[in-house]
Design a protein around this motif. Structure first.
Motif, mmCIF file in Angstrom:
data_model
loop_
_atom_site.group_PDB
_atom_site.id
_atom_site.type_symbol
_atom_site.label_atom_id
_atom_site.label_comp_id
_atom_site.label_asym_id
_atom_site.label_seq_id
_atom_site.Cartn_x
_atom_site.Cartn_y
_atom_site.Cartn_z
ATOM 1 N N VAL A 1 0.844 -1.200 0.000
ATOM 2 C CA VAL A 1 0.000 0.000 0.000
ATOM 3 C C VAL A 1 0.878 1.248 0.000
ATOM 4 C CG1 VAL A 1 -1.869 -1.185 1.246
ATOM 5 C CG2 VAL A 1 -0.149 0.092 2.539
ATOM 6 N N SER B 1 1.126 2.526 6.883
ATOM 7 C CA SER B 1 0.139 2.983 5.898
ATOM 8 C C SER B 1 -0.065 4.498 5.976
ATOM 9 C CB SER B 1 -1.192 2.254 6.088
ATOM 10 O OG SER B 1 -1.658 2.415 7.407
ATOM 11 N N ASN C 1 -2.119 6.881 6.438
ATOM 12 C CA ASN C 1 -3.377 7.350 7.008
ATOM 13 C C ASN C 1 -3.143 7.745 8.466
ATOM 14 O OD1 ASN C 1 -2.934 4.466 7.449
ATOM 15 N ND2 ASN C 1 -4.889 4.489 8.505
ATOM 16 N N SER D 1 -9.145 4.377 7.894
ATOM 17 C CA SER D 1 -8.916 3.268 6.973
ATOM 18 C C SER D 1 -7.733 3.550 6.034
ATOM 19 C CB SER D 1 -10.182 2.962 6.170
ATOM 20 O OG SER D 1 -10.573 4.101 5.446
ATOM 21 N N THR D 2 -7.141 2.458 5.587
ATOM 22 C CA THR D 2 -6.006 2.540 4.673
ATOM 23 C C THR D 2 -6.502 3.014 3.307
ATOM 24 O OG1 THR D 2 -4.918 0.726 5.829
ATOM 25 C CG2 THR D 2 -4.151 1.195 3.602
ATOM 26 N N PRO E 1 -2.701 -4.868 2.526
ATOM 27 C CA PRO E 1 -1.676 -4.955 3.569
ATOM 28 C C PRO E 1 -1.116 -6.375 3.628
ATOM 29 C CG PRO E 1 -3.581 -3.751 4.375
ATOM 30 C CD PRO E 1 -3.958 -4.322 3.027
#
Length: 185
Positions: free
Chosen positions: A25, A131, A133, A138-139, A168
């Motif tokens: 990601v 990630s 975020n 949320s990713t 992920p």
């Protein structure tokens, strides 16, 4: 891509933060051996230090430089894994203390993504990967879904905005006593 890698390495060496496509990601990354840079990621993500982050390495040789003892089974797991797999190891070494879990473990993934792998090889050190975020959110599935505040807060954004998102990684905890547990499928 060469110029992008050179610029990213320059930022990493200065203790800066990257927004970059990993093999899974979009990630926020920094030099995993620089505690101040790791602190910047915790602050940016508004994340408690108890929540561990992972590190990316380029190959088995680099993995062995940052883990006291890699269990033999790890090589088989990584060799035959169908998707990117992060393994949580006991007794990491030569990384910033604030990237290591309270139980003296660290999740490390041998990164196979082309850009990431080249970046890590040329940087010659592991890179933190988390990630892109804020903690608890949320990713993002695409670059366009990354919160603009994150984009503005990092020191360098890798230009590949068309990066196709994976999922992920699988996360497995491998203890030196031979115990194996799946943390995330």
């Amino acid at each position: 891509m060469k110029e992008t890698i050179q610029q990213a390495i320059h930022i990493l060496k200065k203790g800066g933060l990257l927004l970059y496509p990993t093999d899974t990601v979009w990630g926020i990354g920094c030099d995993a051996t620089n505690a101040e840079a790791v602190d910047k990621i915790y602050a940016l993500k508004q994340r408690q230090e108890e929540k561990a982050m992972i590190c990316l390495v380029s190959d088995f040789k680099m993995l062995n430089q940052y883990v006291e003892e890699v269990p033999e089974v790890a090589y088989d797991i990584l060799k035959y894994a169908a998707k990117p797999t992060t393994i949580v190891y006991d007794n990491p070494i030569r990384v910033a203390e604030n990237v290591v879990g309270k139980d003296n473990t660290l999740g490390i993934r041998v990164c196979k993504g082309k850009f990431c792998n080249q970046l890590i090889r040329k940087f010659k050190k592991p890179i933190v990967s988390t990630s892109a975020n804020f903690s608890g959110k949320s990713t993002p599935k695409t670059f366009q879904q990354i919160d603009p505040k994150i984009i503005e807060a990092v020191d360098y954004v890798v230009e590949d905005k068309k990066y196709k998102l994976g999922k992920p990684s699988t996360v497995i905890k491998l203890s030196l006593d031979g115990k194996v547990s799946v943390i995330r499928k």
